[in-house]
Design a protein around this motif. Structure first.
Motif, short mmCIF file in Angstrom:
data_model
loop_
_atom_site.label_atom_id
_atom_site.label_comp_id
_atom_site.label_asym_id
_atom_site.label_seq_id
_atom_site.Cartn_x
_atom_site.Cartn_y
_atom_site.Cartn_z
N LEU A 65 0.03 -23.45 -25.80
CA LEU A 65 -1.07 -23.35 -24.72
C LEU A 65 -1.89 -22.22 -25.05
O LEU A 65 -3.13 -22.11 -24.98
CB LEU A 65 -0.23 -23.26 -23.42
CG LEU A 65 -0.20 -24.24 -22.66
CD1 LEU A 65 0.44 -24.02 -21.33
CD2 LEU A 65 -1.23 -25.00 -22.28
N GLN A 78 -7.54 -29.62 -17.87
CA GLN A 78 -6.21 -29.29 -17.05
C GLN A 78 -5.29 -28.49 -17.87
O GLN A 78 -4.81 -27.52 -17.48
CB GLN A 78 -5.58 -30.79 -16.84
CG GLN A 78 -6.39 -31.60 -15.93
CD GLN A 78 -5.69 -33.00 -15.90
OE1 GLN A 78 -4.89 -33.47 -16.62
NE2 GLN A 78 -6.48 -33.78 -14.94
N ARG A 79 -5.45 -28.54 -19.31
CA ARG A 79 -4.68 -27.63 -19.92
C ARG A 79 -5.03 -26.22 -20.12
O ARG A 79 -4.30 -25.19 -20.24
CB ARG A 79 -4.64 -28.34 -21.57
CG ARG A 79 -3.72 -29.46 -21.72
CD ARG A 79 -3.62 -29.72 -23.15
NE ARG A 79 -2.56 -28.69 -23.97
CZ ARG A 79 -2.45 -28.57 -25.05
NH1 ARG A 79 -2.91 -29.47 -26.03
NH2 ARG A 79 -1.48 -27.73 -25.53
N LYS A 139 -4.10 -24.99 -16.93
CA LYS A 139 -2.55 -24.80 -16.79
C LYS A 139 -2.43 -23.31 -17.77
O LYS A 139 -1.23 -22.49 -17.36
CB LYS A 139 -1.91 -25.81 -17.58
CG LYS A 139 -0.31 -25.96 -17.53
CD LYS A 139 0.19 -27.04 -18.02
CE LYS A 139 1.70 -26.98 -18.12
NZ LYS A 139 2.26 -28.27 -18.55
N SER A 180 -0.35 -19.92 -16.52
CA SER A 180 0.78 -19.75 -17.38
C SER A 180 0.67 -18.06 -17.97
O SER A 180 1.36 -17.47 -17.53
CB SER A 180 1.09 -20.65 -18.43
OG SER A 180 2.18 -19.99 -19.17
#
Length: 767
Positions: A160, A222-223, A226, A230
């Motif tokens: 990520l 979305q990633r 996210k 995080s």
């Protein structure tokens, strides 16, 4: 590139006036009117007379010599009437040039044209009304490259953090590329976009395209969200993160106009869940002070987070979320678990932190109620503990002082909290009817009585001020007055007052609090003492004193006004002959000076100084009148029984036993008792102790202090209640004279307003 211009035809004429100016050289005129070199296709024909002056000097001379008017000369310019035309494939050629440059910018490749020529190309297209088509072509070209850039992020199976770096790189490249394209096509923004309100600027057009294709690639969005959440959670767990990366990506969301929907909403939801779990965990594992420090730290962190990378618009809902989950949900638990501990430990810093945090969630009312409950419960333990009545007043003073410190340092002198402390103190100090008032009066007696070593006048004054605070809370102030007056009388009559100035200062304070009626009798007592000094001086100078007084005796008399002083029960005693003579002579003097008055001797309040001869030397004994009467019996006998002493003095039985006990069983044993023992029995015999010795010349023989019995306290209280009844009767008469007719309920209500000392027990007897 030079472009054809539109041809025009015009003529010009010049005329000579009477001054006969000669025309300038024709060669110069021809040069001045020549067409612009930027229009090579223009073929202008200009006709002029071919006559030229040889020199400029000759021209000047001709102006002076000419006498005839010159004929009018006409200047005619003829232009070619053919319309200009654009070069073949001008638009296509120019766009190909711009397109290649735009593609090179997006592909990060060098291009062969300089920026000035590209800017001129755009300007030329706009000049020939081709800007609309050019705008559409640029938009289409940008869309292709932006779409390709975002699609390249789809399907990236990287970590990520790495993915976020790729997104940031994509966004940074997009910003640089759009700024370069905008600088080339600036003419479009300045002319075409301004003239067409519905058309976006090139920058906004680029943002709209980026937003459009980002929405067509939901995986990327979305990633990204996210990954951002995080990273923020890792930072909350004390891990190091790339704040610059966070800042750039969140600014991207803001620039695209999707910050609120795409990021803020899930961010606040995640924040709420995170702190809800953390609040429960920390509340169970840590004590209240540590928990409050943790909450304070978290609020500081989130505020700093908003400064560093979170958008400012999120600050208010973010802080509110943290406050709700860490504070608002745990208000009652925090108060139940730790408020009493903090108050008992006088932890002002932690209490101030609690007050500050509670004010953020509008929970000060809960804190105020907790303070009220604490003061009442703690104060009730002090007031209701009868075994510690002796220390009650000092404990209440210490308790009140600690509350004042907390109120000033922790609660910032909040008026509501100050009133809560006052109301709670008034409640607790009146839990035991009349008893606290009595104990406060006795506490003052202890402080104002002589013998308080190491107490300066400033400390005594400070103590009086503190006690006065407790006095304000007392409802039955008349009870205080009764006991205070009784103790004040002893101090004045026995000369035991530590400071007359302090006594008068206290009277002045009471007068300020309750009015002159409250202190009228107390002030009268001081007047009697001062007047008695004058009477004694006058008596010593009178003829009766000089001619009739027995030698070797000095006597001082206090003349007291009955209404000012406490009521003392008469105690008969057979005085020695010398004292009887002295009393009679003083009575004769006084009644001759103040006719119509009656003197009644209070023997129980008298005190004497006796000179005694012991085998080891002479001493002076400071004793009470009763002790003096008993000791003077031993001038005529060495040994006397209890019954003999009782018959000779006529002192009341209990008082006589106390007197003999002080002389034979105390520290200073002037008499010897047989048999030995602490108590005086009927068959005991007493003998003068000729071997008595002491280092001091003057010795104080303390009387055995008989503790005030329940009957004596009850008697004082009953006198107070009797006085109250008179006040209630007078108040009822005043009310009824004003109102004429009044119901019982309204009468009771007005009575409570006028008479403040009515308590529950009094209320039951009002009917």
């Amino acid at each position: 590139m030079s472009l054809p211009t539109k041809r025009s035809t015009f003529s010009a004429a010049s005329a000579s006036d009477d001054s006969s100016y000669s025309s300038p050289p024709m060669k110069k005129a021809k040069n001045d009117l020549h067409h612009s070199p930027q229009h090579p296709n223009t073929a202008d024909k200009v006709g002029f007379p071919m006559e030229e002056d040889p020199t400029p000097a000759a021209a000047n001379l001709s102006r002076k010599k000419a006498t005839l008017p010159q004929p009018t000369k006409k200047l005619v310019i003829k232009l070619n009437k053919a319309k200009p035309t654009l070069p073949t494939n001008f638009e296509e050629t120019t766009w190909e040039k711009l397109q290649s440059a735009i593609r090179a910018i997006f592909l990060k490749k060098p291009f062969s044209f300089d920026l000035e020529s590209l800017y001129q190309a755009v300007d030329n297209l706009c000049l020939h009304k081709l800007e609309g088509k050019l705008y559409d072509q640029i938009e289409k070209e940008c869309e292709e490259h932006i779409s390709a850039a975002l699609q390249s992020l789809v399907g990236q199976n990287t970590d990520l953090t790495v993915f976020l770096s790729l997104v940031e790189k994509c966004w940074q490249d997009f910003c640089d590329q759009m700024l370069m394209i905008r600088s080339i096509a600036l003419t479009l923004d300045r002319k075409y976009v301004i003239q067409n309100p519905n058309v976006r600027s090139l920058w906004e057009m680029g943002l709209q395209l980026f937003r459009k294709h980002l929405s067509l690639a939901p995986e990327v969005e979305q990633r990204t969200v996210k990954g951002l959440l995080s990273m923020i959670e890792k930072e909350r767990l004390a891990e190091a993160v790339n704040r610059t990366l966070l800042s750039h990506l969140l600014k991207m969301f803001t620039a695209l106009g999707i910050y609120m929907d795409s990021f803020e909403k899930p961010f606040l939801e995640g924040t709420s869940e995170f702190y809800a779990a953390e609040g429960m965990k920390y509340m169970q594992q840590s004590d209240v002070p540590e928990y409050l420090k943790h909450v304070e730290g978290r609020l500081h962190e989130e505020n700093e987070r908003c400064i560093l990378y979170i958008d400012a618009v999120t600050r208010k809902p973010l802080i509110a979320t943290v406050e709700r989950q860490l504070l608002e949900r745990h208000i009652l638990v925090v108060l139940d678990k730790g408020f009493t501990t903090l108050m008992d430990g006088r932890r002002t810093e932690d209490l101030q932190r609690m007050q500050t945090l509670f004010s953020r969630v509008n929970a000060l009312e809960s804190l105020r109620q907790a303070l009220s409950s604490y003061v009442r419960k703690t104060g009730q333990k002090i007031v209701m503990d009868e075994e510690k009545d002796k220390d009650m007043v000092q404990s209440l003073l210490d308790f009140k002082a600690s509350l004042d410190v907390i109120w000033e340092e922790s609660f910032n002198k909040n008026e509501s909290f100050g009133n809560t402390i006052k109301d709670s103190f008034e409640h607790l100090i009146n839990l035991r009817q009349n008893r606290p008032a009595e104990l406060i009066a006795k506490f003052l007696d202890e402080k104002l009585r002589a013998g308080n070593k190491g107490t300066s006048e400033e400390e005594l004054e400070s103590t009086l001020e503190k006690v006065l605070v407790l006095f304000r809370f007392i409802q039955g102030k008349d009870v205080f007055e009764a006991f205070y007056k009784k103790d004040l009388a002893k101090r004045l009559l026995l000369g035991k007052s530590a400071s007359i100035d302090a006594e008068k200062s206290m009277i002045s304070k009471l007068k300020t609090e309750c009015g002159s009626q409250f202190t009228n009798k107390l002030e009268g007592m001081f007047k009697d003492i001062e007047l008695s000094k004058e009477i004694n001086e006058s008596f010593k100078q009178s003829s009766q004193a000089r001619t009739k007084l027995p030698s070797g005796i000095e006597m001082s008399v206090h003349v007291l006004t009955t209404g000012y002083w406490p009521t003392y029960p008469p105690m008969d005693v057979k005085l020695p002959h010398e004292l009887n003579v002295y009393q009679d002579i003083f009575k004769e003097f006084y009644l001759s000076k103040y006719s119509g008055r009656r003197l009644m001797w209070q023997n129980s309040l008298g005190h004497c100084v006796l000179k005694a001869d012991f085998s080891r030397g002479k001493k002076e004994l400071a004793v009470s009148l009763f002790q003096a009467v008993v000791l003077m019996l031993f001038n005529d006998a060495m040994k006397l029984s209890f019954e003999d002493i009782k018959d000779s003095t006529s002192i009341e039985d209990k008082e006589l036993r106390r007197t003999l006990q002080s002389l034979a069983c105390g520290k200073v044993r002037v008499l010897q008792k047989n048999p030995k023992g602490r108590e005086v029995e009927d068959g005991d015999e007493f003998e003068f102790n000729d071997d008595f010795a002491a280092p001091l010349y003057r010795i104080k023989v303390n009387a055995i202090q008989m503790k005030e019995t329940v009957e004596e306290n009850t008697s004082t209280t009953e006198r107070v209640f009797q006085d109250r009844q008179y006040q209630i009767d007078a108040a009822i008469v005043r009310i009824m004279k004003t109102r004429k007719v009044l119901s019982h309920t309204l009468l009771i209500t007005e009575l409570f307003q006028q008479v403040t000392f009515i308590l529950l027990d009094d209320f039951k007897n009002l009917k």
